[in-house]
Every structure is written in structure tokens, then in C-alpha cells.
Design a protein around this motif. Structure first.
Motif, mmCIF file in Angstrom:
data_model
loop_
_atom_site.group_PDB
_atom_site.id
_atom_site.type_symbol
_atom_site.label_atom_id
_atom_site.label_comp_id
_atom_site.label_asym_id
_atom_site.label_seq_id
_atom_site.Cartn_x
_atom_site.Cartn_y
_atom_site.Cartn_z
ATOM 1 N N ASN B 360 5.343 -2.939 -10.857
ATOM 2 C CA ASN B 360 4.347 -1.646 -11.511
ATOM 3 C C ASN B 360 5.252 -0.825 -11.967
ATOM 4 O O ASN B 360 5.151 0.200 -13.298
ATOM 5 C CB ASN B 360 4.473 -0.724 -9.820
ATOM 6 C CG ASN B 360 2.991 -0.839 -9.167
ATOM 7 O OD1 ASN B 360 1.733 -1.251 -10.125
ATOM 8 N ND2 ASN B 360 3.155 -0.616 -7.389
ATOM 9 N N VAL B 378 9.498 6.777 -14.768
ATOM 10 C CA VAL B 378 9.493 6.611 -13.578
ATOM 11 C C VAL B 378 9.536 7.634 -12.335
ATOM 12 O O VAL B 378 8.467 7.312 -11.231
ATOM 13 C CB VAL B 378 9.649 5.406 -12.966
ATOM 14 C CG1 VAL B 378 10.132 4.750 -11.976
ATOM 15 C CG2 VAL B 378 9.615 3.432 -14.120
ATOM 16 N N GLY B 382 5.443 6.695 -11.115
ATOM 17 C CA GLY B 382 6.122 5.596 -9.853
ATOM 18 C C GLY B 382 6.587 6.127 -8.402
ATOM 19 O O GLY B 382 6.982 4.980 -8.037
ATOM 20 N N GLN B 467 0.524 1.377 -6.576
ATOM 21 C CA GLN B 467 0.821 1.822 -6.002
ATOM 22 C C GLN B 467 1.478 2.286 -4.651
ATOM 23 O O GLN B 467 1.659 1.866 -3.409
ATOM 24 C CB GLN B 467 1.741 3.398 -6.845
ATOM 25 C CG GLN B 467 1.797 3.809 -8.195
ATOM 26 C CD GLN B 467 2.564 4.431 -8.844
ATOM 27 O OE1 GLN B 467 4.217 4.165 -7.610
ATOM 28 N NE2 GLN B 467 2.239 5.179 -9.314
#
Lengths: 521, 494
Positions: B360, B378, B382, B467
């Protein structure tokens, strides 16, 4: 379905173990939820945080009243064969749990004020901050309720992990470096404690808090005391890192880069007290006073170690010019009062040690709240910038002074009570040199705290008159009650615990109650 | 339905699926993939349930006579591993499904029908391997596993992946040949291939002779090559780091465990009396060096997936420490079984989660190095993957309450009880090294200096489910620790 609900209400819900579980879950759950609430919903997050803190306190009150009715609160879960996960609310656990939850509630309020939006600082990652903040207190509560050393170890390690993101919160290079030092020391401490715990399990067949009954049995049948002595020192080194015994203390001053609410919580309850509480548990519950003081003769070296730390911490504090650093080294010194009191293994010294766990927490958190206000509102970090600050923020500075006087041991602030018991107990336990350590450290305390008070109240403010009156308006408590009131509350508490020390609900009476169990039963 | 029928299904169903998937177009394949994994997962789960509720130790399938036939059997370890395989494959499958939702056709790394066919063949052969109870059968399934794993790496179709897969192929073939020599020697000596029969014959014969020793050594060396034990570990990091995300996850999580499983059952059942005390120490030593070397190399890496790959080498080392704990035992003590079982489960879940989370991060930032973590995208997109890496760290370091902690607890307490002091050092050092390489990553998530996006790199937005999967798997690995009494109890039975 109805049967299931009935089963739940009858056996699980509102049973004693449910309350115990709720005390832990209340903050763990809010913590995990807070991670997913973005900054857009700031109000929801604040409400949730406060709600969690209040619920936790409520359940603790329920447990305390239950304990007065002689109810027992215990959870026993077999994690794997031979590994019991035990939570138990005994009187010692309640002392630390109530201290943690009250100070957490206050610190949460303070943190909300500290991170208020209008201040144009780097206020990112607040969801991370408050999430880990909750997890941190969950671990503290877990540590206090741990019913065996294995459970203690679990929460001890959780505490290390959940405080790391708090220490490095600002994300600056300096914070990252401090985080490395913190992790290097505390994780190794955790590993040493792990080895010690396993060693204990291998030697005695369990990690129970049975006040050394099992161990006494084994020691009777063997001549070889050496493994037990090694075991003791391994365990003490494991928890000694967090309670900042010299030379394991360097993480504490460097961890000062953390935001003020974190420093306050770190120094008053969460991390350092976990270590001190560990020492108490190891001496009283793992080894038992009898084995610790008489059979294995471990008392004298530990007393010496604590004394060295007290003097060393005070001397280092004297050299610091940064307010938070001076407070940090003062913590190093003050923490060892607890170790000292418990290590001397007399009933009266132990009272001194135990109540200092509470008193030091109240006074130190007050000092850090004030230091945080100074840093946040006036950008004051150095001692020399303190001149005349009492004129613009009188309330905060009164709290600071109360905390400082308490640290020195001036009556009627709480610190006096601790020192009184430590000193009289030292005579009774025949450690006469400890009296000199206490006197010396009180003098040193006075030397590094009184100049601050002098600067605050008696030196003139450098800036102009208009600046003074403007700022005085700005620092009115009602302008940001979240930020200013916590210090007042904790300062009041440290005064009250000192004045009403003999009241039956005071930490003193509670400590005496706890210790009768260890010494006279 | 009996366990006997189920074992047959466990092998045949994925093979049939491999055949079907070849004839499906992209959309139908995506839907059917989910259906297939649910099928396999439920068969595996039902096997696990049925096996444990009936509490039979071993089952012989097909009604063949023991001497000649293909013998298949379930024991508590294999039923557990089959379930684990299904969980890992199922979640990787689902991950790819959600990933394809957001990635364009061009980006989705050539996951064509033959790729999926190979995935199912790998699944079937892993199941067959865990079920096999005869040493030649095991050889065949082992070869199938290796070849399909090599093929999966090569599907990435870039130079690095292909060279890594060829290196893997050569070493794995050498390993298989060693193993095959061992099988041939045993067949020459005993004239039978069934593990349990050979085991009884060895027991009856009193002192094992030299041929058994040679056979044993050859088989173990061959399998050590495949399990990436210390001197033979070098094929693993490039192979696992250069494959595509789900392939890395599957290889690290379950394929290397398959050859370890064989080492374990061979030592535990077949050669428990043949293996000498120094040899047990030696296997322990190999494990120790793997732990330390893998950890050190992981710290030295700058590429995210390389860190994860070397961490696999290190974590596999812990498995080998079971051997010294067998000293003086004539049967496998349940604690040793618990260590192996927990470590396999914990590492498989953690490593799958780790590779998926890193996948990811790499997709979001468009970078493969440690720097990727500091990128602004990110930070904003993320977060959940970073959280997953944090939880994975707890497991890899072995902090409570993860299953990794229990593994370390048991390893340390057993080492102390049987006075195996030297092995305490690698166990502790492994934790320290893991802490360093994990916090080397986590530190980057906190640091202030972020890097701006490089416009040349292709970055992509991914579906939020992508995620959640690593986060879920990481949490599951913690839960395995909390509820491990459930798993270990079964270890006690046998």
C-alpha cells in the motif's frame, strides 16, 4: 436470544469482574476510537476523551466502595498453559489506580487547553496524540491492577510503546533523537524484566504476587540463595530503568522535548511511577518483606542505590538552566524517595515511600502544568526569563510556588508528610545515614527551587507597564480555563492531602491500611 | 461429511478451480476468485472444526494399504496449517480484488488467468503437502510448491524478479534433489515410504544404522535450503522482495513454512531417535545465526520490501530453535509444539500484513525505499497502513500481548529450564534487532521533514479496504496471542 441477554446481565454485566474490566476498557476503547476521528470533529473527540476519563473514574469509585464492603474484584484468564493473566483490585492497586485516573482526567483537560486551535502552533496529529494518551493511561491502570508479575510485564511493555509516539510528538530531529534514547533504555529495561520474570517462573513455578510464600518454601529446602539474589537484581534493573535509578536515568531529561501535558503525565504518574510501583510490587508481593530484608539481606544495597540517586539527581538539577530540565532532574531525585522508603523495609519508612507515590505525583504534575503554561503562553523556557512573571500570571505562579515548596518539604504541603515519615522511619529502621541524605537533598531542593520563586515574585518584570497589564488581562483564568484550572486543582489537592493527612480518606490513611497487610498479617 | 472426504476435497477443489479460472474473462474471474476462496476457506475451516471435535489423531484416506498406497492424514498441526493457508490465500485474494477495483487495467501487474491458475495450484499443493504422510508424496508436493512459487515470482516480468526467481529455482531444485536422495536411501533400506511405518521400523530396529543417518542428513539439508536457514538464506530476500505484493506475502507467510513443517515432522516423528544431541544443537545454532544475521541485514536495508524479506529470515530462525528443546526427549513435548504452532501462525499473519501494508505504502507514494514513508501522500492517505505496521512491529519484536511474545516466553522459559543458556542470547538479540528495524520505519512516520511528491513517479489512490486488510490481519495476530490457550490445548492432545 433472551437467554443470552439474561445470561449476560446475570453473570457478566454488573458483576464485580465487569467493573474491573470496564475500568481498563473505558480508556482503551476511547483510545482506539479516537485514532479514527479526524481533526474535523474536534468537539466529538474532546467529548469522547472526557467521557472516557469520567467513566473510568466512576467505575473506580464503584470498586472502592465495593472494597469497603469487602467484595473481591478479580479476573483470571489463562492465556496459555501456565500463563495466567490476572487482574485484581487490592488496596495497593487502588492507590495507584485512583492516582492515575484522577491525574489523567486533569491532564486530559489540560491537554485540550494546551492544544487549542487559536495558537498558531503545529497542532497536527492530535488524533494520534489523544489516542496514544488514552492507551498510555490504560497501561498505567493495567499495571496497577496486575495480579501477577506476568500481567504486570504485559502492561509495562504496552506503556513503553504507547508513550513513544507521545514523546516524539513534535517530530523534530531532537524529538526523534530523544525517542531513540527513550526506546533504547526502556525497551532494554523491558527485556531485562522479561528475563527476570521468566527466571522467576522457572525458579518458583509461577509469577504470583503471593508475598514470597512460595519462595520461602523453596528457600527453606535449599542452601543456595544466589539465584534468588540474582533474580532480585535482574528484576530491579528491569523496573529501575523507568523509575530512573542512576545510571538508567538519561531518558528522563531528554524526554523533556515532549509537549507539556505528556511531560506532566510522564513525570507524575504514567511512566516513572510504573517503575516505582514495580519496585513496590517486587519487594512486597514477589519476595515479601521477610525474605527481602531478613533471608536475603537485599535491603542495604538498594537503600544505598536510592540514596545515591537522590543526591545525584538534586546535584544535576542544580546545574540546569532550563526550567523543564531542572524539573526533570528533580523527578529523578524525588522518585528515589519512593524506592528509598520501600527499600528500608520498615513499616514507617514504607508509609513514607507509598504516600510519596501520591504526593510526588500531585506536586510534580502541578509544576509541569505551570511550566507548560509558561512555555505555551509566554514562550519562557529558561530560568532567567522568569523574572517578575508572578505579576502577569499570579494564579499559575501561586500554584508553582506551592508545588516547589512541597518538593522542598515545607509544611503543610504534602511533601512534608512524606519526608516526615521517611525520616522517622529511617531512625526506626536503623539507617541513620539516610537522615543525612534526606537533609542534604532538602537543602539541595531548596537551593534549586527557591531562586525560581524569588525571581517569580521579587524581581521586576523586564518589559513595560502596558505589556504587563495587557498580559495580565490575557492570562485571566477564564480566557482559557482548560489550560489554567488543572494546575489550580492539583495544587489544591497537594495542599489538602498535606493538611488533612490524618483524615480517613487521605492517601496516608490508605497507605497505612495497605501496609498493615504486608507487615502485620 | 467425514474428515476423509474433506481431505480429498482440500486437494481436488483448488486444482479444479485452477482449471476453471483459465477459461474466465477478467470480470468473471474477479468475482469467481472470491467465491473460490470462500469455498476453500470453508472446507479448511470445517476440516479443522471436524478434526478437533472428533479428536482423531490421524486419518488414512482412500482405503489403500499402508505399504503401497498414497497415504494422506490429518493431525492437529496439519489441520491448523491448512486453515492458516486458507486464511492467508483468502485475504491475499481479497486484497487483490479490492486493489483491482481502483487500479487501472494497465497498472494491475498482469494478473492474468494463468497467474490465478498457478495461485490455485500452489494452494492445492500446499494442502496436499500438509496432508501427505509418505515421504515420496511429500517430494512431489514439495516440487509442485516450489515450481509454482518460482512461476509466481516470474509473473512480475521485470529483470530483477526474473533473475531472483531463477536463483530461487536453482537452489530449490538442489534442495529437492538432496531430499530425493534421502528418500531413495530410506526406500533402499526399508522398502516402504509411509512415514509412520518407517518410524515404527526404525523404533523396532534399535540403534539406527549409517544409511538412516545419511538419509536423515540429506533430507534435512535439502529442506534447510528451502527454508532459507542461515548459509542458504541468500535466495530469499531478492525473491521475496521483487515479487508482486500478494506473491511476496504468500511466499513469506506460508511457502517457506511448508518446508519447515517437513523438517519439523521428520525430526519429530521419523528421526526423533536418530538425531543426535550435537545435531540438535547444530540446528539450534543455524537458527540462532539466522535470527541475528537476518535482523542485522534487515537493519542495513533501505528498500522497504527488503526489510520485510530479511525479517522473514530472522523470524524463521526462531522456528529452528525447537530442535535443542528436544534434547533428552523421546517425544515432542507439548510446549515445543506450542512454540512451533504459535510462531508459524503469528509470523504468517504478521508477514502477510506487513507485505500488504508495504505494498500500500509503495503504491501510494510511488517509491520503494524507506523515504516513501515520509511522503505527504502516505501521511494523509496511508494512515491505516502505518497503523498496521505499528501493530506488526509489536508482533515481530515479540512484545505482549502478541503471539510472538508467547513464543519468546516459551522459548526463554524452556531454555532456562533445560539450562540451554547460550540460546537465550539470540532470542533476546533477535527482539532488539527487530525493534531497531521496525522503529527505523516507524520513526519516519513521526518525523517532521516530509518529502514532496515526485511528479515523475506514478502514484495511485487505493481503495480504503486495501488498508483495512493488513490492519485486520495484524490485529488477528494479536488476538491469536490473547486466545492462544485455544490453540495450544490441541497441541497437548497429541
Amino acid at each position: 436470544m433472551i437467554q443470552l441477554i439474561e445470561y449476560l446481565t446475570n453473570s457478566v454485566l454488573f458483576s464485580n469482574s465487569f467493573y474491573l474490566l470496564m475500568v481498563i476498557i473505558s480508556s482503551a476503547l476511547t483510545g482506539s476510537v479516537v485514532f479514527f476521528i479526524s481533526d474535523k470533529y474536534e468537539k466529538t473527540r474532546i467529548t469522547l476523551n472526557l467521557f472516557g476519563a469520567l467513566i473510568k473514574f466512576l467505575f473506580l469509585v464503584i470498586i472502592v466502595t465495593g472494597l469497603y464492603r469487602l467484595e473481591t474484584y478479580e479476573i483470571d484468564w489463562e492465556l496459555a498453559k501456565g500463563l495466567q493473566f490476572i487482574l485484581r483490585a487490592d488496596s495497593l492497586a487502588m492507590l495507584f489506580a485512583i492516582l492515575s485516573s484522577v491525574l489523567w482526567l486533569v491532564t486530559t483537560v489540560y491537554a485540550i487547553g494546551y492544544f487549542k486551535k487559536e495558537n498558531g502552533e503545529n497542532n497536527q496529529h492530535l488524533q494520534r496524540f489523544f489516542g496514544f494518551f488514552s492507551l498510555c493511561i490504560t497501561s498505567s491502570i493495567g499495571i496497577s491492577f496486575a495480579g501477577n508479575l506476568f500481567t504486570f510485564l504485559i502492561f509495562y511493555e504496552c506503556l513503553t510503546l504507547s508513550t513513544y509516539p507521545l514523546v516524539t510528538h513534535s517530530g523534530t530531529q531532537k524529538a526523534i533523537q530523544a525517542g531513540r534514547k527513550y526506546l533504547a533504555l526502556t525497551l532494554s529495561g523491558g527485556l531485562v524484566l522479561l528475563i527476570g520474570t521468566i527466571f522467576l517462573a522457572v525458579l518458583t513455578g509461577g509469577t504470583y504476587f503471593d508475598q514470597g510464600k512460595n519462595m520461602a518454601h523453596i528457600l527453606k529446602s535449599t542452601e543456595n540463595q544466589l539465584p534468588f539474589k540474582i533474580l532480585f537484581w535482574v528484576l530491579i534493573c528491569g523496573v529501575g530503568v523507568k523509575t530512573a535509578l542512576v545510571p538508567f536515568h538519561p531518558w528522563l531529561p531528554t524526554a523533556m522535548v515532549a509537549p507539556a501535558p505528556v511531560s506532566a503525565l510522564l513525570h507524575a504518574v504514567a511512566v516513572v511511577k510504573a517503575g516505582a510501583f514495580g519496585i513496590i510490587r517486587i519487594i512486597y508481593d514477589v519476595f515479601g518483606v521477610e525474605i527481602y530484608a531478613k533471608t536475603l539481606n537485599l535491603s542495604a544495597p538498594l537503600v544505598l542505590w536510592a540514596s545515591i540517586t537522590i543526591i545525584y539527581g538534586s546535584l544535576k538539577a542544580l546545574q540546569q538552566t532550563n526550567i523543564k530540565k531542572r524539573l526533570a532532574y528533580s523527578t529523578v531525585s524525588q522518585l528515589s524517595y519512593i524506592t528509598l522508603g520501600v527499600a528500608m523495609a520498615g513499616p514507617i519508612t514504607s508509609i513514607g515511600g507509598l504516600i510519596h507515590l501520591v504526593h510526588q505525583g500531585l506536586m510534580k504534575i502541578t509544576l509541569f502544568f505551570c511550566a507548560g503554561v509558561l512555555q505555551k503562553e509566554e514562550k519562557i523556557n529558561e530560568i532567567k526569563e522568569l523574572n517578575g512573571i508572578g505579576k502577569i500570571m499570579p494564579w499559575t505562579m501561586i500554584c508553582f510556588t506551592i508545588g516547589a515548596l512541597g518538593m522542598i518539604g515545607v509544611p503543610p504541603v504534602a511533601g512534608f508528610v512524606s519526608k516526615w515519615f521517611l525520616a522517622t522511619g529511617a531512625l526506626e529502621a536503623e539507617y541513620s545515614y539516610v537522615i543525612w541524605v534526606l537533609i542534604g537533598s532538602s537543602i539541595l531542593n531548596a537551593m534549586y527551587f527557591l531562586p525560581l520563586c524569588y525571581r517569580i515574585w521579587f524581581l521586576p518584570l523586564k518589559s513595560s507597564k502596558t505589556y504587563e497589564s495587557n498580559n495580565r488581562q490575557k492570562h485571566k483564568i477564564l480566557n482559557n480555563p482548560w489550560l489554567y484550572s488543572p494546575a489550580i486543582i492539583t495544587a489544591l489537592l497537594s495542599l489538602l492531602t498535606g493538611i488533612f493527612a490524618s483524615h480517613e480518606m487521605s492517601p496516608l490513611s490508605w497507605s497505612i491500611f495497605i501496609l498493615t497487610e504486608f507487615y502485620f498479617l | 461429511m467425514t474428515v476423509e472426504n474433506l481431505t480429498a476435497l482440500l486437494i481436488s477443489v483448488p486444482f479444479i478451480q485452477a482449471f476453471i479460472v483459465l477459461f474466465l474473462n477478467r470480470n468473471a474471474r474477479r468475482q469467481m476468485n472470491q467465491f473460490f476462496s470462500v469455498c476453500n476457506l470453508s472446507i479448511a475451516g470445517y476440516t479443522f472444526y471436524l478434526f478437533h471435535s472428533t479428536k482423531i489423531n490421524s486419518i488414512i484416506v482412500g482405503g489403500w494399504s499402508d505399504v503401497l498406497g498414497i497415504s494422506l492424514g490429518v493431525n492437529h498441526l496439519s489441520s491448523s496449517l491448512i486453515l492458516l493457508t486458507a486464511v492467508i490465500f483468502g485475504s491475499c485474494n481479497f486484497y487483490q480484488y479490492t486493489l483491482d477495483k481502483t487500479l487501472s487495467k494497465k497498472n494491475s501487474e498482469n494478473k492474468n488467468s494463468s497467474f490465478w491458475a498457478v495461485i490455485y495450484i500452489l494452494w492445492a499443493s500446499l494442502n496436499a503437502l500438509f496432508l501427505s504422510r509418505d515421504i515420496f508424496n511429500i517430494y512431489i508436493t514439495l516440487e509442485l510448491v516450489t515450481l509454482s512459487a518460482v512461476a509466481l515470482i516470474a509473473f512480475k516480468k521485470d529483470a530483477k524478479a526474473i533473475s531472483a526467481s531463477i536463483r530461487y529455482l536453482f537452489l530449490a531444485l538442489v534442495g529437492s534433489l538432496f531430499y530425493l536422495f534421502g528418500v531413495a536411501l530410506l526406500y533402499y533400506k526399508f522398502g516402504i515410504l509411509n512415514i509412520d511405518l518407517i518410524s515404527t521400523t526404525i523404533d523396532l530396529g534399535g540403534q539406527p544404522d549409517i544409511i538412516t543417518y545419511y538419509a536423515f542428513t540429506l533430507m534435512i539439508v535439502g529442506l534447510c535450503i528451502k527454508t532459507a536457514a542461515f548459509p542458504f538464506h541468500f535466495w530469499l530476500p531478492p525473491a521475496h522482495a521483487n515479487a508482486s505484493t500478494i506473491v511476496s506475502a504468500i511466499l513469506s507467510a506460508i511457502v517457506v513454512k511448508a518446508s519447515f513443517y517437513l523438517i519439523y515432522i521428520l525430526i519429530g516423528t521419523l528421526f526423533i531417535d536418530t538425531i543426535s544431541t550435537p545435531f540438535k544443537y547444530f540446528i539450534g545454532l543455524i537458527g540462532s545465526i539466522s535470527i541475528i544475521w537476518g535482523g542485522l541485514m534487515a537493519i542495513a536495508q533501505n528498500e522497504l520490501k527488503k526489510i520485510a524479506a530479511y525479517s522473514t529470515v530472522s523470524q524463521l530462525g526462531y522456528l529452528f530453535l525447537f530442535a535443542p528443546l528436544l534434547i533428552g526427549q523421546s517425544d515432542i513435548p507439548y510446549k515445543v509444539e506450542a512454540i512451533v504452532l504459535l510462531q508459524i501462525w503469528s509470523h504468517a499473519l504478521l508477514k502477510t500484513a506487513f507485505f500488504l501494508a508495504l505494498g500500500n505504502v509503495i503504491l501510494i507514494s510511488g517509491k520503494k525505499t524507506l523515504e516513501a514513508i515520509t511522503s505527504k501522500r502516505v501521511r494523509t492517505h496511508g494512515k491505516k497502513s502505518i497503523m498496521a505496521i505499528g501493530i506488526i512491529g509489536i508482533g515481530l519484536i515479540g512484545l505482549p500481548p502478541s503471539a510472538g511474545f508467547l513464543v519468546k516466553w516459551y522459548l526463554l522459559s524452556e531454555s532456562m529450564t533445560y539450562l540451554l543458556w547460550p540460546f537465550i542470547i539470540p532470542i533476546i538479540l533477535g527482539s532488539v534487532l527487530a525493534a531497531i528495524y521496525i522503529f527505523k520505519i516507524l520513526e519516519k512516520t513521526i518525523t517532521q521533514d516530509t518529502i514532496a511528491e515526485d511528479t515523475n513517479n506514478k502514484t495511485s489512490d487505493i481503495h480504503s479496504l486495501c488498508q483495512w486488510i493488513p490492519l485486520g490481519l495484524a490485529t488477528l495476530s494479536i488476538l491469536v496471542g490473547v486466545f492462544s490457550s485455544f490453540m495450544i490445548q490441541f497441541g497437548e492432545l497429541s
